[in-house]
Motif scaffolding. Structure first.
Motif, short mmCIF file in Angstrom:
data_model
loop_
_atom_site.label_atom_id
_atom_site.label_comp_id
_atom_site.label_asym_id
_atom_site.label_seq_id
_atom_site.Cartn_x
_atom_site.Cartn_y
_atom_site.Cartn_z
N ALA A 255 -5.56 7.25 -9.06
CA ALA A 255 -5.73 5.91 -9.66
C ALA A 255 -4.73 4.90 -9.13
O ALA A 255 -5.09 3.75 -8.86
CB ALA A 255 -5.64 6.01 -11.17
N ASP A 256 -3.49 5.31 -8.98
CA ASP A 256 -2.45 4.38 -8.52
C ASP A 256 -1.94 4.72 -7.13
O ASP A 256 -0.83 4.33 -6.74
CB ASP A 256 -1.28 4.38 -9.51
CG ASP A 256 -1.71 3.89 -10.89
OD1 ASP A 256 -2.39 2.86 -10.94
OD2 ASP A 256 -1.36 4.55 -11.89
N ASP A 257 -2.74 5.44 -6.36
CA ASP A 257 -2.32 5.83 -5.02
C ASP A 257 -2.20 4.59 -4.14
O ASP A 257 -3.09 3.72 -4.14
CB ASP A 257 -3.34 6.80 -4.42
CG ASP A 257 -2.81 7.51 -3.18
OD1 ASP A 257 -2.62 6.82 -2.16
OD2 ASP A 257 -2.57 8.73 -3.24
N PRO A 258 -1.12 4.46 -3.37
CA PRO A 258 -0.94 3.27 -2.52
C PRO A 258 -1.95 3.17 -1.39
O PRO A 258 -2.01 2.13 -0.71
CB PRO A 258 0.48 3.44 -1.98
CG PRO A 258 0.80 4.89 -2.10
CD PRO A 258 0.06 5.35 -3.32
N ALA A 259 -2.75 4.21 -1.17
CA ALA A 259 -3.77 4.13 -0.12
C ALA A 259 -4.76 3.00 -0.39
O ALA A 259 -5.34 2.44 0.55
CB ALA A 259 -4.51 5.45 0.01
N TYR A 260 -4.94 2.66 -1.67
CA TYR A 260 -5.96 1.68 -2.05
C TYR A 260 -5.34 0.29 -2.24
O TYR A 260 -5.69 -0.44 -3.16
CB TYR A 260 -6.65 2.12 -3.34
CG TYR A 260 -7.22 3.52 -3.28
CD1 TYR A 260 -8.52 3.74 -2.84
CD2 TYR A 260 -6.45 4.62 -3.65
CE1 TYR A 260 -9.05 5.02 -2.78
CE2 TYR A 260 -6.97 5.91 -3.59
CZ TYR A 260 -8.26 6.10 -3.15
OH TYR A 260 -8.77 7.37 -3.08
N THR A 261 -4.44 -0.09 -1.36
CA THR A 261 -3.76 -1.38 -1.49
C THR A 261 -3.90 -2.20 -0.22
O THR A 261 -4.17 -1.66 0.87
CB THR A 261 -2.26 -1.18 -1.78
OG1 THR A 261 -1.66 -0.48 -0.67
CG2 THR A 261 -2.03 -0.38 -3.06
N ALA A 262 -3.69 -3.49 -0.36
CA ALA A 262 -3.71 -4.37 0.81
C ALA A 262 -2.66 -3.95 1.82
O ALA A 262 -2.90 -3.99 3.04
CB ALA A 262 -3.49 -5.81 0.37
N GLU A 263 -1.49 -3.56 1.33
CA GLU A 263 -0.41 -3.17 2.22
C GLU A 263 -0.80 -1.95 3.07
O GLU A 263 -0.49 -1.89 4.27
CB GLU A 263 0.86 -2.87 1.42
CG GLU A 263 1.56 -4.10 0.88
CD GLU A 263 0.95 -4.63 -0.42
OE1 GLU A 263 1.51 -5.57 -0.99
OE2 GLU A 263 -0.09 -4.09 -0.87
#
Length: 418
Positions: free
Chosen positions: A157-165
């Motif tokens: 749910a909060d994995d950084p893979a799913y971010t703009a960065e």
């Protein structure tokens, strides 16, 4: 509204969304000026059922793209969406095909499309209107990815893979832009994407390093490999007034982007002195295809010992990536200017070269193979490497005498008239 599934309570939810946002659907579009540029702007309203795509949404986006084609305007998409509207089922899902077709028609008209991924941008909209744009900008901290928060496994749910960065780090977003800077950055990008004026080649950059000829082939190779020699960054800074970057993967060995020189936009692909990976060749292919479609002249800077020869590169399709770039340059209708600024190593270097306009700086070299590798193939002793280097005739002067390059760059840039 349309209600193909006759979903219980959907009509009431739709009415509340309309009242809350003041819009009739999750997407609105208009003709608007961004700086001096007339554009078609498509904007998603996340407050309207999560910015989801319904059966009417596809028609609205299609209308916007038709308007852009009819009036030859660039398109800017401001995304904020959770994906396809489940209450309208597969009829809504199939709007993604309608969007994809509209984008194909836009490209056929050689018109640019910039998208801005805001929080959140997920699902089919990211996979159609978003990730397929010519230039992809994203807001830092935004959730950006195909799998939305409520559909991916909870442990992610909060994995950084799913971010703009992360999308930026992986090379799928070209630039991270704060909300308050979006308009300014769009103006910069639009100036470079829409400024093609004439089919004149890019100027040849001036040589920044040593101007005297190397005494022999081996000295030419050593000088080209020197850590003190000017690299791509120095040449790009010296050549362009301003420039922006089209992202690729980390450490791919190629910098790609668009720059302005004397108010004239020019596309560039520049090797950085390391072995070029398959991702680097694919980034250059993306740049060349975009420039060719928009009518922008291209500058390539060659500087590599060769293509990455490791097993990971082979698994990633090194030969396929190089072949694709060779074909793209061969088919290009825009003029391409090449300056070899360092080591030109075999096919990995030639893949970025113009078919008809290749120059070398005095401190560069170009060879069919590195002399060390030639020694290995011929089963020669290491002490024979310098002699082999000279036999390969890699110096600019040797190549000019062989008739395989057009010239040697000097301390002043060269302007080509045609």
């Amino acid at each position: 509204m349309t209600d193909p599934l006759r979903w219980a309570g959907y009509a009431a939810s739709f009415a509340r969304a309309r009242e809350r946002t003041g819009t009739d659907e999750s997407v609105v579009w208009e003709r608007a000026k961004i700086g001096d540029h007339e554009t078609v702007v498509i904007r998603f309203e996340f407050g309207f059922l999560g910015g989801s795509v319904g059966t009417r949404t596809g028609a609205l986006i299609e209308q916007a793209l038709d308007e852009a084609r009819s009036h030859r305007l660039p398109v800017v998409s401001l995304l904020s969406t959770g994906g396809t509207r489940m209450q309208e089922g597969v009829p809504a899902l199939r709007q993604l095909q309608r969007i994809a077709r509209g984008l194909v028609l836009l490209r056929q008209e050689r018109l640019p499309h910039i998208t801005v991924a805001r929080h959140p941008t997920t699902g089919g909209v990211w996979a159609s209107l978003g990730a397929d744009a010519d230039v992809v900008l994203a807001v830092p901290g935004a959730q950006v990815g195909f799998a939305g928060r409520r559909v991916r496994p909870e442990r992610y749910a909060d994995d950084p893979a799913y971010t703009a960065e992360n999308q930026y780090a992986a090379g799928y977003v070209d630039e991270l832009v704060a909300e308050e800077a979006i308009a300014d950055r769009l103006e910069v990008w639009l100036s470079l994407l829409t400024g093609a004026s004439q089919n004149r080649p890019a100027d040849l950059p001036r040589a920044l390093g040593a101007l005297d000829p190397a005494p022999d082939g081996w000295q030419a190779v050593l000088r080209a490999r020197s850590a003190d020699r000017p690299r791509a960054g120095a040449y790009l800074d010296d050549y362009f007034d301003t420039r922006v970057t089209l992202r690729g993967g980390a450490d791919d060995g190629v910098l790609c982007g668009l720059g302005s020189r004397g108010g004239r936009p020019i596309a560039f692909a520049a090797q950085t002195g390391t072995a070029t990976t398959p991702g680097g060749f694919r980034s250059a292919t993306r740049l060349l295809r975009l420039a060719d479609r928009l009518g922008l002249p291209v500058l390539t800077l060659v500087d590599t010992p060769g293509a990455d020869a490791g097993p990971a590169a082979e698994t990633a399709g090194a030969g396929n990536a190089i072949a694709e770039l060779f074909g793209t340059i061969a088919a290009a209708e825009v003029p391409i200017t090449t300056l070899v600024i360092g080591e030109g190593g075999s096919g990995g270097a030639l893949a970025l070269c113009s078919a008809d306009r290749i120059w070398l700086t005095p401190d560069a070299c170009f060879s069919v193979i590195a002399p060390e590798l030639a020694a290995g193939i011929l089963k020669r002793d290491p002490e024979e490497i310098p002699a082999l280097a000279d036999a390969l005739k890699p110096r600019p002067e040797d190549l000019l005498a062989l008739g395989v390059i057009d010239g040697i760059a000097g301390p002043e840039p060269v302007t080509f008239l045609r």
